[in-house]
Enzyme design. Structure first.
Site, PDB file in Angstrom:
ATOM      1  CB  THR A 130      -0.933   0.030   1.222  1.00  0.00           C
ATOM      2  OG1 THR A 130      -1.829  -1.080   1.146  1.00  0.00           O
ATOM      3  CG2 THR A 130      -1.755   1.315   1.264  1.00  0.00           C
ATOM      4  CG  PHE A 138       0.247   4.461   3.738  1.00  0.00           C
ATOM      5  CD1 PHE A 138      -0.988   4.492   4.367  1.00  0.00           C
ATOM      6  CD2 PHE A 138       0.862   3.234   3.553  1.00  0.00           C
ATOM      7  CE1 PHE A 138      -1.598   3.328   4.796  1.00  0.00           C
ATOM      8  CE2 PHE A 138       0.262   2.059   3.976  1.00  0.00           C
ATOM      9  CZ  PHE A 138      -0.969   2.105   4.605  1.00  0.00           C
TER      10      PHE A 138
END
Length: 356
Positions: free
Chosen positions: A257, A259
């Site tokens: 992921t 961020f």
């Protein structure tokens, strides 16, 4: 060399390290005083990234045994303690405690700053805008699930800037207080359960699978109930006193992921940067091609494009784009200037180091 002698030498090295760390802390305190008088920002992403790259290169030149990522991790904590000495930073993140967003924030800012969990991504944006937090950390996209639309929509309405990114590998772990053979139920967020579906079927075909509001809530339940396990990150295990029975149980390796760190200002150039922006276009044939053409002609690489409803006008869409380079780079500045003449709205979200 006898073990006792090796340990004695390690103790001597540790004593020297402590002296040097405290000497560094004294210098950091002086830097903090200078910054307070001048009003300079405590956290400077470009300075941090330049230092980390320099240390990695120096370590390679020395032929050091520690890999570059270990050097980064060690100095991340040293710099985290430095931020606390200069000024207590508050980092807002999409909570609760122990989530992967919390892990990503910790990997960027270390353990010595103050972390404030918020119940929604929009709340994180608001906290930074209102000065309740110095910086915020929000998810923007996952390598297997795609974009986080709430984050994209929040940028459309907010004045905060992107000043850094964090690429955090999502590693699901089986957590429990008791032994593996005592597990009767496994709980986690539905997305995590889905990403571990095949592993669960192969290893716990008879266990009850229970959905939770978050992986953190699942870890809390596992800490309170006998026979219950959770699928969550390592930080959740640390926070709730759980044992990691098995690591990396996700079905797809490399699940990552991305961020973003948001703050009041963008980041100065580092030499290896990325720029994010959004734009809208007139409703006519070839408008999107015309908007993107300058980037192609000037040889600027575009790594991402997403569209979202503008929520301002029916059937109007906002395009979110990531391109290589810093907004102040000559070619990119030229492309952005041309885009201004071809789009109905252009908003620069920030330039920031590529390394996360």
């Amino acid at each position: 060399m006898p073990l006792t002698e090796v340990r004695r030498k390690i103790d001597a090295v540790d004593a020297r390290l402590l002296e040097l760390l405290n000497e560094r802390a004294d210098l950091v305190h002086e830097v903090g005083e200078i910054k307070k008088k001048s009003g300079a920002a405590i956290f400077a992403p470009e300075r941090e990234e330049a230092l980390l790259r320099s240390l990695e290169n120096r370590n390679a030149e020395l032929g050091g045994r520690l890999p570059g990522r270990a050097i980064r991790a060690i100095y991340r904590e040293i710099m985290s303690a430095s931020y606390a000495l200069e000024k207590g930073l508050t980092i807002a993140y999409f909570g609760p405690e122990g989530t992967y967003t919390h892990e990503a924030a910790r990997s960027k800012f270390g353990a010595s700053v103050t972390y404030a969990p918020y119940g929604s991504i929009t709340d994180v944006f608001s906290a930074v805008e209102r000065g309740q937090a110095d910086f915020g950390v929000v998810p923007i996209e996952n390598s297997s699930e795609g974009a986080v639309n709430v984050t994209l929509d929040s940028f459309s309405d907010s004045d905060v800037k992107i000043c850094a990114q964090v690429l955090h590998r999502i590693e699901h772990n089986l957590l429990s207080k008791g032994p593996r053979e005592a597990i009767r139920r496994i709980c986690s967020h539905p997305q995590s359960l889905g990403q571990c579906r095949h592993w669960l079927r192969a290893n716990f075909p008879d266990a009850e699978v229970v959905e939770a509001a978050s992986n953190t809530r699942a870890a809390q339940r596992a800490a309170q109930e006998e026979g219950t396990a959770a699928i969550a990150g390592k930080l959740a295990a640390e926070l709730y006193g759980l044992n990691i029975l098995e690591s990396g149980i996700q079905d797809l390796a490399g699940n990552t992921t991305r961020f973003l760190v948001i703050g009041p200002e963008s980041c100065p150039p580092t030499g290896e940067d990325k720029t994010s922006l959004l734009f809208t276009i007139p409703d006519k044939s070839g408008a999107l091609f015309a908007a993107l053409e300058p980037f192609s002609r000037l040889g600027i690489s575009m790594s991402k494009i997403e569209s979202r409803p503008s929520r301002r006008k029916a059937w109007e869409y906002v395009f979110f784009v990531d391109v290589a380079g810093h907004a102040t780079d000559e070619k990119l500045a030229e492309a952005l200037a041309e885009l201004e003449n071809r789009a109905t709205r252009v908003k620069l979200l920030g330039s920031y180091p590529v390394t996360g």
